[in-house]
Write a protein that holds these residues in place. Sequence first.
Motif, PDB file in Angstrom:
ATOM      1  N   MET A   5      61.886  19.146  35.555  1.00 40.09           N
ATOM      2  CA  MET A   5      61.604  18.513  34.260  1.00 40.09           C
ATOM      3  C   MET A   5      60.124  18.635  33.900  1.00 40.09           C
ATOM      4  O   MET A   5      59.778  18.892  32.750  1.00 40.09           O
ATOM      5  N   PHE A   6      59.248  18.465  34.883  1.00 43.27           N
ATOM      6  CA  PHE A   6      57.815  18.599  34.612  1.00 43.27           C
ATOM      7  C   PHE A   6      57.465  20.012  34.163  1.00 43.27           C
ATOM      8  O   PHE A   6      56.703  20.200  33.209  1.00 43.27           O
ATOM      9  N   TYR A   7      58.012  21.007  34.851  1.00 45.15           N
ATOM     10  CA  TYR A   7      57.746  22.389  34.473  1.00 45.15           C
ATOM     11  C   TYR A   7      58.377  22.734  33.134  1.00 45.15           C
ATOM     12  O   TYR A   7      57.838  23.552  32.385  1.00 45.15           O
ATOM     13  N   ALA A   8      59.473  22.139  32.804  1.00 45.86           N
ATOM     14  CA  ALA A   8      60.143  22.419  31.539  1.00 45.86           C
ATOM     15  C   ALA A   8      59.289  21.988  30.350  1.00 45.86           C
ATOM     16  O   ALA A   8      59.352  22.597  29.285  1.00 45.86           O
ATOM     17  N   GLU A   9      58.485  20.948  30.532  1.00 43.02           N
ATOM     18  CA  GLU A   9      57.608  20.493  29.451  1.00 43.02           C
ATOM     19  C   GLU A   9      56.655  21.591  29.013  1.00 43.02           C
ATOM     20  O   GLU A   9      56.284  21.674  27.854  1.00 43.02           O
ATOM     21  N   ASP A  10      56.249  22.452  29.935  1.00 40.89           N
ATOM     22  CA  ASP A  10      55.331  23.547  29.618  1.00 40.89           C
ATOM     23  C   ASP A  10      56.034  24.749  29.014  1.00 40.89           C
ATOM     24  O   ASP A  10      55.372  25.690  28.565  1.00 40.89           O
ATOM     25  N   HIS A  11      57.354  24.738  29.006  1.00 46.49           N
ATOM     26  CA  HIS A  11      58.122  25.891  28.526  1.00 46.49           C
ATOM     27  C   HIS A  11      59.101  25.509  27.424  1.00 46.49           C
ATOM     28  O   HIS A  11      60.237  25.965  27.407  1.00 46.49           O
ATOM     29  N   GLY A  12      58.694  24.636  26.555  1.00 43.86           N
ATOM     30  CA  GLY A  12      59.529  24.286  25.416  1.00 43.86           C
ATOM     31  C   GLY A  12      60.378  23.045  25.601  1.00 43.86           C
ATOM     32  O   GLY A  12      61.161  22.698  24.735  1.00 43.86           O
ATOM     33  N   GLY A  13      60.273  22.394  26.714  1.00 48.70           N
ATOM     34  CA  GLY A  13      61.024  21.161  26.942  1.00 48.70           C
ATOM     35  C   GLY A  13      62.262  21.377  27.781  1.00 48.70           C
ATOM     36  O   GLY A  13      62.767  22.495  27.895  1.00 48.70           O
ATOM     37  N   PRO A  14      62.763  20.304  28.367  1.00 49.45           N
ATOM     38  CA  PRO A  14      63.951  20.410  29.219  1.00 49.45           C
ATOM     39  C   PRO A  14      65.206  20.726  28.399  1.00 49.45           C
ATOM     40  O   PRO A  14      65.336  20.308  27.251  1.00 49.45           O
ATOM     41  N   THR A  15      66.112  21.443  29.039  1.00 50.48           N
ATOM     42  CA  THR A  15      67.374  21.773  28.387  1.00 50.48           C
ATOM     43  C   THR A  15      68.385  20.655  28.638  1.00 50.48           C
ATOM     44  O   THR A  15      68.145  19.737  29.421  1.00 50.48           O
ATOM     45  N   VAL A  16      69.519  20.783  28.001  1.00 54.33           N
ATOM     46  CA  VAL A  16      70.602  19.832  28.223  1.00 54.33           C
ATOM     47  C   VAL A  16      71.029  19.855  29.696  1.00 54.33           C
ATOM     48  O   VAL A  16      71.302  18.809  30.286  1.00 54.33           O
TER      49      VAL A  16
END
Length: 83
Positions: free
Chosen positions: A40-51
């Motif tokens: 989830m933390f890394y997803a913030e840097d790549h457009g946000g977390p997915t479903v």
Amino acid sequence: MRTHLAPVTAEPTVADLAAIDAEWPLVAAELDLLDAEITMFYAEDHGGPTVLDWRRLRRAEARVTRAVAELAAGTLAGPHRAA
């Protein structure tokens, strides 16, 4: 200099290993939760977390909750025990 220290054993006792074995499902669930949180933390840097990221996080949280409840109730089956 300290002279009142307890002697250090080189290996865990059978009781120590049994306690680790009994708690291992909780440890594994907590590691899965940590992995989901890192994702989830890394997803913030790549457009946000997915479903799917959110679903994975919720399932990991639920797994930890179940493992804690089972451990508290004394019904947690270790990795090599029959369910």
